[in-house]
Design a protein around this motif. Sequence first.
Motif, PDB file in Angstrom:
ATOM      1  N   GLU A 123       0.811  -1.056   0.085  1.00 50.82           N
ATOM      2  CA  GLU A 123      -0.060   0.190   0.036  1.00 50.82           C
ATOM      3  C   GLU A 123       1.041   1.129  -0.164  1.00 50.82           C
ATOM      4  OE1 GLU A 123      -3.355   2.270  -0.247  1.00 50.82           O
ATOM      5  OE2 GLU A 123      -3.236   0.278  -0.652  1.00 50.82           O
ATOM      6  N   LEU A 124       1.786   1.473   0.857  1.00 53.07           N
ATOM      7  CA  LEU A 124       2.781   2.376   0.661  1.00 53.07           C
ATOM      8  C   LEU A 124       3.459   2.673  -0.475  1.00 53.07           C
ATOM      9  CD1 LEU A 124       4.530   1.828   4.400  1.00 53.07           C
ATOM     10  CD2 LEU A 124       2.683   3.625   3.517  1.00 53.07           C
ATOM     11  N   VAL A 125       4.000   1.687  -1.150  1.00 53.62           N
ATOM     12  CA  VAL A 125       4.461   1.618  -2.602  1.00 53.62           C
ATOM     13  C   VAL A 125       3.548   2.165  -3.365  1.00 53.62           C
ATOM     14  CG1 VAL A 125       5.496   0.556  -4.497  1.00 53.62           C
ATOM     15  CG2 VAL A 125       6.271   0.043  -2.107  1.00 53.62           C
ATOM     16  N   PHE A 126       2.107   1.783  -3.440  1.00 53.80           N
ATOM     17  CA  PHE A 126       1.124   1.918  -4.312  1.00 53.80           C
ATOM     18  C   PHE A 126       0.730   3.653  -4.066  1.00 53.80           C
ATOM     19  CE2 PHE A 126      -3.418   2.737  -4.857  1.00 53.80           C
ATOM     20  CZ  PHE A 126      -3.707   2.485  -6.366  1.00 53.80           C
ATOM     21  N   ARG A 127       0.780   4.194  -3.030  1.00 57.85           N
ATOM     22  CA  ARG A 127       0.689   5.300  -2.512  1.00 57.85           C
ATOM     23  C   ARG A 127       1.753   6.472  -2.827  1.00 57.85           C
ATOM     24  NH1 ARG A 127      -1.598   5.937   3.067  1.00 57.85           N
ATOM     25  NH2 ARG A 127      -0.555   4.140   3.754  1.00 57.85           N
ATOM     26  N   GLY A 128       2.811   5.820  -3.260  1.00 58.85           N
ATOM     27  CA  GLY A 128       4.162   6.678  -3.416  1.00 58.85           C
ATOM     28  C   GLY A 128       4.843   7.157  -2.226  1.00 58.85           C
ATOM     29  N   THR A 129       4.440   6.395  -1.081  1.00 62.49           N
ATOM     30  CA  THR A 129       5.084   7.299   0.150  1.00 62.49           C
ATOM     31  C   THR A 129       6.302   6.343   0.430  1.00 62.49           C
ATOM     32  OG1 THR A 129       2.984   7.380   1.077  1.00 62.49           O
ATOM     33  CG2 THR A 129       4.523   7.314   2.634  1.00 62.49           C
ATOM     34  N   LYS A 130       6.478   5.029   0.261  1.00 64.74           N
ATOM     35  CA  LYS A 130       7.829   4.336   0.187  1.00 64.74           C
ATOM     36  C   LYS A 130       8.461   4.319  -1.126  1.00 64.74           C
ATOM     37  CE  LYS A 130       9.278  -0.140   1.209  1.00 64.74           C
ATOM     38  NZ  LYS A 130       9.149  -1.720   1.857  1.00 64.74           N
ATOM     39  N   THR A 131       9.457   4.829  -1.125  1.00 66.86           N
ATOM     40  CA  THR A 131      10.349   5.119  -2.313  1.00 66.86           C
ATOM     41  C   THR A 131      11.541   4.578  -2.412  1.00 66.86           C
ATOM     42  OG1 THR A 131      11.398   7.145  -1.450  1.00 66.86           O
ATOM     43  CG2 THR A 131       9.377   7.388  -2.826  1.00 66.86           C
ATOM     44  N   ILE A 132      11.900   3.809  -1.465  1.00 61.81           N
ATOM     45  CA  ILE A 132      13.075   2.847  -1.195  1.00 61.81           C
ATOM     46  C   ILE A 132      12.654   1.535  -0.743  1.00 61.81           C
ATOM     47  CG2 ILE A 132      15.341   2.496  -0.031  1.00 61.81           C
ATOM     48  CD1 ILE A 132      15.322   5.116  -1.712  1.00 61.81           C
ATOM     49  N   GLU A 133      12.864   0.535  -1.661  1.00 59.83           N
ATOM     50  CA  GLU A 133      12.717  -1.021  -1.186  1.00 59.83           C
ATOM     51  C   GLU A 133      14.041  -1.481  -0.682  1.00 59.83           C
ATOM     52  OE1 GLU A 133      11.017  -4.643  -0.669  1.00 59.83           O
ATOM     53  OE2 GLU A 133      10.306  -2.572  -0.829  1.00 59.83           O
ATOM     54  N   ILE A 134      13.935  -2.397   0.287  1.00 60.08           N
ATOM     55  CA  ILE A 134      15.211  -2.659   1.009  1.00 60.08           C
ATOM     56  C   ILE A 134      15.292  -4.394   0.976  1.00 60.08           C
ATOM     57  CG2 ILE A 134      16.387  -2.877   3.359  1.00 60.08           C
ATOM     58  CD1 ILE A 134      15.828  -0.078   2.467  1.00 60.08           C
ATOM     59  N   ARG A 135      16.413  -4.582   0.168  1.00 62.98           N
ATOM     60  CA  ARG A 135      16.538  -6.031   0.153  1.00 62.98           C
ATOM     61  C   ARG A 135      18.100  -6.415   0.310  1.00 62.98           C
ATOM     62  NH1 ARG A 135      11.901  -9.272  -1.759  1.00 62.98           N
ATOM     63  NH2 ARG A 135      10.353  -7.348  -1.969  1.00 62.98           N
ATOM     64  N   LEU A 136      18.397  -7.752   0.602  1.00 64.82           N
ATOM     65  CA  LEU A 136      19.615  -8.323   0.606  1.00 64.82           C
ATOM     66  C   LEU A 136      20.317  -7.952  -0.659  1.00 64.82           C
ATOM     67  CD1 LEU A 136      19.052 -11.797   2.469  1.00 64.82           C
ATOM     68  CD2 LEU A 136      20.144  -9.467   3.355  1.00 64.82           C
ATOM     69  N   ASN A 137      21.453  -7.882  -1.053  1.00 64.89           N
ATOM     70  CA  ASN A 137      22.124  -7.561  -2.014  1.00 64.89           C
ATOM     71  C   ASN A 137      22.639  -9.100  -2.709  1.00 64.89           C
ATOM     72  OD1 ASN A 137      23.033  -6.359  -4.302  1.00 64.89           O
ATOM     73  ND2 ASN A 137      25.116  -5.846  -3.290  1.00 64.89           N
ATOM     74  N   ASP A 138      21.428  -9.977  -2.661  1.00 62.55           N
ATOM     75  CA  ASP A 138      21.968 -11.248  -3.166  1.00 62.55           C
ATOM     76  C   ASP A 138      22.080 -11.502  -4.628  1.00 62.55           C
ATOM     77  OD1 ASP A 138      19.368 -10.915  -4.026  1.00 62.55           O
ATOM     78  OD2 ASP A 138      18.358 -12.333  -2.531  1.00 62.55           O
ATOM     79  N   GLU A 139      22.237 -12.577  -5.059  1.00 65.05           N
ATOM     80  CA  GLU A 139      22.876 -12.662  -6.778  1.00 65.05           C
ATOM     81  C   GLU A 139      21.323 -12.051  -7.469  1.00 65.05           C
ATOM     82  OE1 GLU A 139      23.699 -16.786  -7.185  1.00 65.05           O
ATOM     83  OE2 GLU A 139      25.311 -16.738  -5.735  1.00 65.05           O
ATOM     84  N   LYS A 140      20.137 -12.278  -7.195  1.00 59.94           N
ATOM     85  CA  LYS A 140      19.301 -11.827  -7.783  1.00 59.94           C
ATOM     86  C   LYS A 140      19.199 -10.362  -8.015  1.00 59.94           C
ATOM     87  CE  LYS A 140      14.086 -12.484  -8.316  1.00 59.94           C
ATOM     88  NZ  LYS A 140      13.092 -13.159  -7.719  1.00 59.94           N
ATOM     89  N   ARG A 141      19.426  -9.744  -6.840  1.00 62.83           N
ATOM     90  CA  ARG A 141      19.417  -8.252  -6.885  1.00 62.83           C
ATOM     91  C   ARG A 141      20.507  -7.644  -7.318  1.00 62.83           C
ATOM     92  NH1 ARG A 141      14.692 -10.031  -5.306  1.00 62.83           N
ATOM     93  NH2 ARG A 141      15.440 -11.149  -3.539  1.00 62.83           N
ATOM     94  N   ARG A 142      21.641  -8.254  -7.282  1.00 59.01           N
ATOM     95  CA  ARG A 142      22.751  -7.832  -8.237  1.00 59.01           C
ATOM     96  C   ARG A 142      22.609  -7.872  -9.563  1.00 59.01           C
ATOM     97  NH1 ARG A 142      27.933 -10.257  -4.626  1.00 59.01           N
ATOM     98  NH2 ARG A 142      26.939  -9.449  -2.601  1.00 59.01           N
ATOM     99  N   ARG A 143      21.594  -8.360 -10.238  1.00 60.27           N
ATOM    100  CA  ARG A 143      21.140  -8.027 -11.376  1.00 60.27           C
ATOM    101  C   ARG A 143      20.434  -7.067 -11.933  1.00 60.27           C
ATOM    102  NH1 ARG A 143      20.450 -14.246 -10.966  1.00 60.27           N
ATOM    103  NH2 ARG A 143      18.323 -13.507 -11.171  1.00 60.27           N
ATOM    104  N   LEU A 144      19.967  -6.514 -10.770  1.00 57.79           N
ATOM    105  CA  LEU A 144      19.287  -5.315 -11.250  1.00 57.79           C
ATOM    106  C   LEU A 144      20.152  -4.141 -11.657  1.00 57.79           C
ATOM    107  CD1 LEU A 144      16.786  -4.956  -7.866  1.00 57.79           C
ATOM    108  CD2 LEU A 144      16.222  -5.407 -10.412  1.00 57.79           C
ATOM    109  N   HIS A 145      19.229  -3.128 -12.584  1.00 58.55           N
ATOM    110  CA  HIS A 145      20.165  -2.047 -13.069  1.00 58.55           C
ATOM    111  C   HIS A 145      19.263  -0.914 -13.010  1.00 58.55           C
ATOM    112  CE1 HIS A 145      22.138  -5.215 -15.021  1.00 58.55           C
ATOM    113  NE2 HIS A 145      23.280  -4.479 -14.942  1.00 58.55           N
ATOM    114  N   VAL A 146      19.706   0.586 -12.945  1.00 61.26           N
ATOM    115  CA  VAL A 146      18.823   1.523 -13.134  1.00 61.26           C
ATOM    116  C   VAL A 146      18.093   1.440 -14.646  1.00 61.26           C
ATOM    117  CG1 VAL A 146      18.719   4.193 -12.993  1.00 61.26           C
ATOM    118  CG2 VAL A 146      20.337   2.943 -11.795  1.00 61.26           C
ATOM    119  N   GLY A 147      16.554   1.671 -14.464  1.00 58.53           N
ATOM    120  CA  GLY A 147      15.962   1.917 -15.357  1.00 58.53           C
ATOM    121  C   GLY A 147      15.046   0.488 -15.612  1.00 58.53           C
TER     122      GLY A 147
END
Length: 107
Positions: A9-33
Amino acid sequence: MGLNSDQFELVFRGTKTIEIRLNDEKRRRLHVGDSIYFYNVADENQQLVRRVKSLRQFSTFADLYSQYSPESVGSAPEDDVAQMVADTYTIYTPEQEKQWGVLAIGI
């Protein structure tokens, strides 16, 4: 990525703008954009898409939380860093934090 109902709900409303995750192998494949598809774990029919605006790596959750307002990471405005870390340790363990580090995903 799955989110608990309150965080969805916070992401939907735009209140939460930072998602927190472990920097695991899956997240290391993320790129800006990149686009991230979020769903509500309580109702997988509730979905939304957000674009990755930034990626910042930190060694610890405490380091990460000290850089952002509580609201931007989905916490209550009165929460301090110690409370946010304690809440996060109900999801991730200190051992996971040490193994992977953590990632702030700006959305």
